[in-house]
Design an enzyme around this catalytic site. Structure first.
Site, PDB file in Angstrom:
ATOM      1  N   GLY A   1       0.807  -1.205   0.000  1.00 28.41           N
ATOM      2  CA  GLY A   1       0.000   0.000   0.000  1.00 28.41           C
ATOM      3  C   GLY A   1       0.842   1.257   0.000  1.00 28.41           C
ATOM      4  N   ASP A   2       2.170   1.092  -0.003  1.00 25.46           N
ATOM      5  CA  ASP A   2       3.082   2.235  -0.048  1.00 25.46           C
ATOM      6  C   ASP A   2       4.307   1.799  -0.842  1.00 25.46           C
ATOM      7  OD1 ASP A   2       4.386   4.719   0.557  1.00 25.46           O
ATOM      8  OD2 ASP A   2       3.271   4.848   2.421  1.00 25.46           O
ATOM      9  N   ASP A   3       5.434   2.488  -0.674  1.00 23.94           N
ATOM     10  CA  ASP A   3       6.622   2.158  -1.450  1.00 23.94           C
ATOM     11  C   ASP A   3       7.075   0.719  -1.168  1.00 23.94           C
ATOM     12  OD1 ASP A   3       6.732   4.851  -2.340  1.00 23.94           O
ATOM     13  OD2 ASP A   3       7.753   5.405  -0.482  1.00 23.94           O
TER      14      ASP A   3
ATOM     15  N   SER B   1       2.555  -1.752  -6.657  1.00 23.10           N
ATOM     16  CA  SER B   1       2.182  -0.685  -5.725  1.00 23.10           C
ATOM     17  C   SER B   1       1.507   0.441  -6.503  1.00 23.10           C
ATOM     18  CB  SER B   1       3.406  -0.153  -4.978  1.00 23.10           C
ATOM     19  OG  SER B   1       3.023   0.827  -4.028  1.00 23.10           O
TER      20      SER B   1
END
Length: 465
Positions: free
Chosen positions: A252-254, A285
């Site tokens: 959900g992020d890097d 992502s």
């Protein structure tokens, strides 16, 4: 759903250990064993159930983990010890590792993070951040260690499940006073290995080696819903001589976020992340970067080498995130051999990333972004080729892009290269780069170092449970 990047052994086996009163002396009681690769093997061994643990998914086993590790720490000077987590679901809160130690998670074992804030004690704020990343203080990670030497967290593709939904819901509802726990955090340590595991639904960041050196992270499968908040895959932070390879991350992020401290606190602490290798990474992502440099980069990021990267349905390939107040530097960055499919941006550099820990940041602290090299890349179904935004009066310099072919989506943005306050060169780039990168008819390759870093010379041993 279960993801795997490497074959599992299909046979079942049992672990047999004898725990002797006083110092622990291991003795085989019969049965099979599992081989695994590690930076060091151990002389002594124990099974989590020897300390009263129950793998029913309901019994809290924090005391069992702590008791096991405390006992095994007694033989750290006599060949070290391994703790085997056998098949079952082992519910636990935060626990600390010890030196000359291996935590081995069986392929049919699941370490379950407790859904209870009290199970994750509050610990000191990171000195290079000055505040919890979510605000307030910060909770200890599920698996934690500090000031360690020679620590291995590995398994037969066993699982560590953070049960993060509990934390995501409270975070979104602004009902958390302190920063969420990570799954694995190792601080102030040397000779660290994290490998051959499945990490699922971390409350926040998954793997966070901090203020550490000689770190090997390999063969991890990291999974979180693409809409989950701040579930970064691997965050090397103010660490040196780090190898990340053969990992598959849905985040959900890097997927990889390289860091070194936040604004005035990172500048004062002054510990860069340097000599970092990232290779054979696959990332999904949609809302973040495959590899991000920053935004907390105030201690500096130097000599990062990324190659053989596959990006699928991700927001950007390599992204540099910085801004006024960060100070520090991002320099000597090299990336080659990237394949990208369905991307918003191929290249993205941000000079106005404005989050700050408090009001004490220095508006005169400008970051130095220089010697950034990208080559040998192919992308398809791309919306923007690049957005490169430096800082007025503080341009990002020494950017080199060569041999890059970008195929566009059916509805691409009209302005494919949006560049401000950047300087550099480019060759063999399609669509052609912006004028600030001086598209050249002369064919050249951007540099990529051919020397080996010390972490690549580590010789793994074949160990057995």
């Amino acid at each position: 759903m279960e993801f795997s990047l490497y074959p599992r052994k299909s046979h079942l086996f049992r672990f047999h250990v004898l725990v002797v009163v006083g110092l622990l002396m291991s003795s085989v009681r019969g049965g099979g064993s599992e081989e695994y690769r590690a930076i060091n093997c151990r002389k002594h061994s124990a099974v989590l159930t020897d300390f009263g643990a129950k793998g029913d998914g309901k019994t809290m086993n924090t005391k069992a983990f702590k008791s096991a590790i405390a006992n095994l720490s007694q033989v750290a000077g006599d060949g070290g010890a391994q703790l085997i987590v056998p098949p079952g679901k082992w519910l636990t809160g935060s626990f600390n590792l010890t030196s000359h130690f291996t935590l081995f998670v069986h392929k049919d074992a699941v370490i379950l993070g407790a859904q209870d804030e009290a199970a994750y004690p509050l610990i000191e704020i990171l000195p290079s951040y000055g505040a919890g990343r979510d605000g307030g203080g910060r909770h200890a990670s599920l698996i934690f260690g500090t000031n360690l030497t020679d620590v291995v967290i590995t398994g037969g593709n066993g699982t560590i499940h953070g049960q993060g939904q509990y934390w995501w819901d409270k975070f979104r509802a602004d009902k958390l006073k302190d920063t969420r726990p990570y799954l694995i955090e190792i601080m102030y340590s040397d000779q660290v290995q994290i490998s051959n595991l499945i990490l699922i639904d971390s409350p926040s960041w998954n793997v966070h080696p901090t203020y550490s050196s000689n770190v090997i992270i390999q063969w991890l499968t990291i999974i979180a819903p693409v809409g989950s908040p701040n579930t970064d895959g691997i965050n090397p932070d103010s660490s040196k001589n780090v190898l990340i390879e053969d990992c598959f991350i849905v985040s959900g992020d890097d997927c990889i976020a390289v860091k070194s401290g936040w604004d005035q606190y990172g500048i004062k602490f002054g510990m860069p992340t340097e000599d970092l290798i990232i290779r054979r990474l696959t990332c999904i992502s949609p809302d973040s970067a495959v590899i991000a440099l920053g935004s907390e980069m105030s201690g500096g990021i130097k000599n990062v080498r990324a190659e053989n990267i596959t990006a699928i349905d991700s927001e950007s390939g390599v992204r540099i995130k910085s801004g006024v107040g960060r100070g520090g530097y991002v320099k000597d960055i090299y990336a080659r051999g990237m394949t990208m499919k369905t991307m918003k941006y191929v290249f993205w550099m941000t000079g106005d990333y404005g989050q700050h820990p408090d009001d004490g940041w220095d508006p005169k602290a400008l970051p130095k972004i220089e010697n950034i090299n990208y080559r040998d890349m192919v992308a398809e179904n791309v919306t923007y080729s690049a957005r490169l935004d430096g800082i007025s009066g503080d341009p990002f310099t020494g950017i080199c892009i060569s041999n890059v072919k970008i195929g566009l989506t059916e509805k691409p943005k009209k302005l494919q290269w949006n560049c401000t306050n950047v300087e550099g060169v480019s060759s063999q780039v399609t669509p052609p780069s912006c004028d600030l990168l001086h598209p050249s008819k002369k064919v050249f390759n951007c540099p990529f170092p051919e020397d080996k870093l010390p972490i690549e010379d580590v010789q793994m041993k074949i160990c057995s449970t």
